[in-house]
Enzyme design. Structure first.
Site, PDB file in Angstrom:
ATOM      1  CG  ASP A 213      -1.863   1.178   1.237  1.00 36.70           C
ATOM      2  OD1 ASP A 213      -2.599   1.337   0.249  1.00 36.70           O
ATOM      3  OD2 ASP A 213      -1.848   1.952   2.212  1.00 36.70           O
ATOM      4  CD  GLU A 297      -4.997   0.462  -3.862  1.00 33.73           C
ATOM      5  OE1 GLU A 297      -6.201   0.659  -3.947  1.00 33.73           O
ATOM      6  OE2 GLU A 297      -4.295   0.890  -2.936  1.00 33.73           O
ATOM      7  CG  ASP A 377      -1.595   2.950   5.999  1.00 32.13           C
ATOM      8  OD1 ASP A 377      -2.567   3.339   5.314  1.00 32.13           O
ATOM      9  OD2 ASP A 377      -0.898   3.714   6.701  1.00 32.13           O
TER      10      ASP A 377
END
Ligand SMILES: [Zn+2]
Length: 460
Positions: A213, A297, A377
């Site tokens: 992340d 991501e 997170d």
């Protein structure tokens, strides 16, 4: 500009095996005053040929004539032009440099056409533009048939330039296929070699797979609980930059003092960029070495860059970091997967799969009704890992990395327009597997950073 290796492109066959990886290795070079004059001449000739070629094609288009072919263009703006009085001086530089300038123009045109017709995915590519003498970055390229050579004494022999002193910070893994000589805005010279490697660098397989992340509070949080502090290089250097910038604004236009101030500002920026790249190289290598598969991501950095968070976003440099992960995965036989950016990684519980209410940015930890307690997170990173693995299984094959856009700056194209928007399809499984709760360990990022800073300083 640092002296690490960067990926240009890589080829992968249908089984997901890497066939070859092209890497770029960059080293600082120190031309003598005489060689600097020769280089300036070559930069100038390459620019003139590029611009002549562009003008010829533009004029043909305006006159309603067909597109001037690559071969015809080369004949017109190099071979024929040399015979004219106005362009006779083109003969004073290596012919390969001129041909390569035209090759850049041709690539820029091809990218533009492919973008217009939709063959090229991603950002829109604008048509080629004229190169200016005032461009901050000048470059020329020598290919193998120009007979450039790395001599036994460590110097780089360039046709019609001479033998350049190079600071070799590492050895080239194999014979380079081309070298680009760059003069950066800070007035430094670099030799950038392209080296092609086979797939024999595959690392021994490991079991661990990781989701990452990327964020602003921490640069990266891994699904195993590791948190890497955000490097705020630009922020730290901001005060100095601001002072230099103010000094620059007080200087009189076209004065020598102003020119010197411009170089100072460029140097300060370059130093920050170098340090950031070194740091990112270390972190990405470590992550690839420790994990068999890496999932991130796909953040729309361009979109975020326009928001209030812009400064932090560019400071963080996520795009270059994920790019490094991608090519290192290809190079070392690891799997790399990019997940859709609309994936609700933060709100979803990685234990039960429930999608919860939207959370404010300041909520750092939360409890799911199922009883699981989450660090915001780490939970997101776990969801990214689970979704990446699910995506991989659904396809029944390796997630194939997208080709790295090759040498954009050297091809002379310049992307603009918005970030491509990807659909929400592709990730179907929302139930995450149960993961063992490990203690959160914090990487002493400061130590790594201090080492990186030290290394960068030593190099200068
Ligand atoms: Zn839950």
């Amino acid at each position: 500009m640092s002296t690490g290796a960067d990926a240009l492109s890589f080829a992968i066959n249908q089984c997901g095996t890497v066939l070859f990886v092209q890497l770029r290795y960059q080293f600082r070079v120190y031309p003598t005053p005489g060689q600097q004059i020769e280089l300036a001449r070559a930069f100038g000739c390459a620019r003139v040929v590029f611009n002549d070629g562009l003008r010829a094609r533009q004029e043909a288009r305006e006159a309603g004539l067909p597109y001037v072919s690559d071969g015809e263009l080369s004949k017109r703006v190099i071979t024929e032009a040399k015979k004219t009085e106005a362009r006779a001086w083109l003969g004073e530089v290596s012919a390969v440099v001129l041909q390569q300038a035209l090759a850049d123009l041709n690539t820029a045109y091809r990218n533009f056409f492919a973008s217009v017709t939709g063959k090229r995915k991603g950002r829109k590519v604008a048509p080629p533009r004229f190169r200016s003498r005032k461009d901050n970055r000048q470059s020329i390229r020598f290919t193998k048939n120009s007979r450039f050579k790395v001599l036994d004494n460590g110097r780089l022999r360039l046709p019609k330039i001479g033998d350049l002193a190079v600071r070799w910070s590492r050895t080239l893994p194999s014979d380079p296929s081309s070298v680009t000589i760059i003069r950066d805005p800070a007035g430094r010279y670099f030799a950038s070699f392209v080296v092609t490697l086979g797939a024999d660098e595959t690392l021994p397989p490991v079991d661990a797979e990781v989701g990452i992340d990327l964020g602003l509070t921490h640069f990266a949080v891994l699904s195993d609980g590791t948190k890497v502090a955000a490097p705020k290089f630009l922020r730290r250097a901001a005060r100095k930059l601001k002072r230099l910038q103010q000094a620059l604004s007080r200087k009189q236009k076209d004065s020598n003092r102003r020119k010197r101030a411009v170089v100072k500002v460029a140097r300060a920026h370059a130093r920050v960029a170098d340090t950031r790249r070194d740091w990112q190289h270390k972190l990405s290598t470590q992550i690839i070495r420790d994990n068999q598969a890496v999932y991130v991501e796909d953040l729309c950095v361009v979109g975020l860059g326009r928001t209030r968070l812009a400064k932090s976003v560019y400071d963080a440099g996520w795009a270059s970091f994920t790019g490094m992960l991608e090519y290192k995965a290809a190079r070392y036989g690891r799997t790399f997967g990019r997940l859709d950016r609309f994936f609700p990684s933060t709100r979803m519980c990685s234990a039960c799969g429930r999608i919860n209410e939207k959370m404010a940015l300041n909520v750092r930890s939360w409890d799911c009704p199922c009883g699981a307690a989450h660090d915001r997170d780490v939970n997101a990173a776990r969801n990214i890992r689970a979704a990446g693995q699910a995506d991989l299984n659904a396809r029944g094959a390796h997630v194939r990395p997208a080709p790295v856009p090759a040498a954009r700056r050297e091809a002379g194209t310049h992307p603009h327009a918005a970030c491509p928007t990807r659909s929400v399809e592709g990730i179907s499984v929302l139930r995450a597997e149960r993961m063992s709760t490990r203690d959160l360990s914090v990487v002493p990022a400061r130590c790594v950073m201090a080492a990186a800073l030290g290394a960068a300083r030593r190099r200068r």
